[in-house]
Design an enzyme around this catalytic site. Structure first.
Site, PDB file in Angstrom:
ATOM      1  N   HIS A  89       5.670 -10.149   5.127  1.00  0.00           N
ATOM      2  CA  HIS A  89       5.745  -8.797   4.556  1.00  0.00           C
ATOM      3  C   HIS A  89       5.481  -7.757   5.653  1.00  0.00           C
ATOM      4  O   HIS A  89       6.196  -6.753   5.757  1.00  0.00           O
ATOM      5  CB  HIS A  89       4.719  -8.696   3.415  1.00  0.00           C
ATOM      6  CG  HIS A  89       4.611  -7.350   2.769  1.00  0.00           C
ATOM      7  ND1 HIS A  89       4.918  -7.124   1.441  1.00  0.00           N
ATOM      8  CD2 HIS A  89       4.212  -6.145   3.253  1.00  0.00           C
ATOM      9  CE1 HIS A  89       4.715  -5.847   1.150  1.00  0.00           C
ATOM     10  NE2 HIS A  89       4.281  -5.223   2.236  1.00  0.00           N
ATOM     11  N   LEU A 145       0.824  -1.214   0.000  1.00  0.00           N
ATOM     12  CA  LEU A 145       0.000   0.000   0.000  1.00  0.00           C
ATOM     13  C   LEU A 145       0.856   1.261   0.000  1.00  0.00           C
ATOM     14  O   LEU A 145       0.453   2.289  -0.531  1.00  0.00           O
ATOM     15  CB  LEU A 145      -0.919   0.021   1.227  1.00  0.00           C
ATOM     16  CG  LEU A 145      -1.978  -1.080   1.307  1.00  0.00           C
ATOM     17  CD1 LEU A 145      -2.811  -0.907   2.571  1.00  0.00           C
ATOM     18  CD2 LEU A 145      -2.870  -1.067   0.081  1.00  0.00           C
TER      19      LEU A 145
HETATM   20 ZN    ZN Z   1       3.651  -3.293   2.688  1.00  0.00          ZN
END
Ligand code: ZN
Length: 190
Positions: free
Chosen positions: A149, A108
């Site tokens: 992640h 994002l």
């Molecule tokens: Zn990320």
């Protein structure tokens, strides 16, 4: 507290998070706000650094993924709907499978940038839930990947750090543009 999504070259994204010590209403509020931002952006995970906070806290929700994955909480199979959105405070990967797989990741905080990243296929992760209870989760597939992640974010690591120099070079133009856009956005926000 107003939160917004932080982008690529904002220094907070490179900051290691401080451990979560209090499991109170503020933490639950933060969790809910992070879920809202993640859903607004159609993400499957979000870390505190991405909303401007240096904390060891992240959210994962991969229920929208089509593929199936292993999801075992404290040694028992768990239904994804009961587990997610999953809130991980002070998470730590305690075991990685030797087997790795490659998958295309995005983030994002790095809109439009994608890259193939190799990571362990299966992980064991220890974390505290919103009540401060220590839990142990075994996961593989997209769930394991997303957790890895997000834990990277908690340590100031971005997925592009895992790209080979050749792959990174392919993204250089987009990264430059993103750096410029972030700079302009921050100037305006001042
Ligand atoms: Zn990320």
């Amino acid at each position: 507290m107003n939160l917004r999504l932080c982008l690529y070259n904002e220094p907070i994204l490179r900051q290691k998070g401080e451990p979560i010590k209090t499991f109170d209403r503020d933490l639950r509020d933060l969790a809910q706000k992070m879920v809202l931002i993640m859903e607004e952006e159609n993400g499957i995970g979000i870390a505190a650094q991405q909303v401007g906070l240096d904390k060891q806290f992240c959210v994962v929700d991969v229920r929208g993924a089509e593929e199936s994955y292993l999801c075992e909480l404290d040694g028992k199979p768990q239904l994804p709907d009961l587990l997610m959105p999953l809130f991980l405070a002070n998470p730590e990967i305690t075991k990685n499978s030797a087997q790795q797989n490659v998958f295309e990741e995005g983030c994002l905080s790095l809109p439009e940038i994608r890259g193939e990243i190799e990571r362990p296929q299966e992980i064991l992760v220890r974390y505290q839930d919103l009540e401060g209870q220590w839990r142990q989760l075994r996961a593989d597939g997209i769930l394991a990947r997303c957790i890895q992640h997000e834990i990277d974010h908690l340590n100031g690591i971005l997925f592009i750090d895992h790209l080979s120099p050749a792959e990174l070079k392919k993204q250089e133009k987009k990264l430059k543009r993103l750096r410029r856009e972030t700079r302009d956005f921050l100037k305006k926000a001042k």
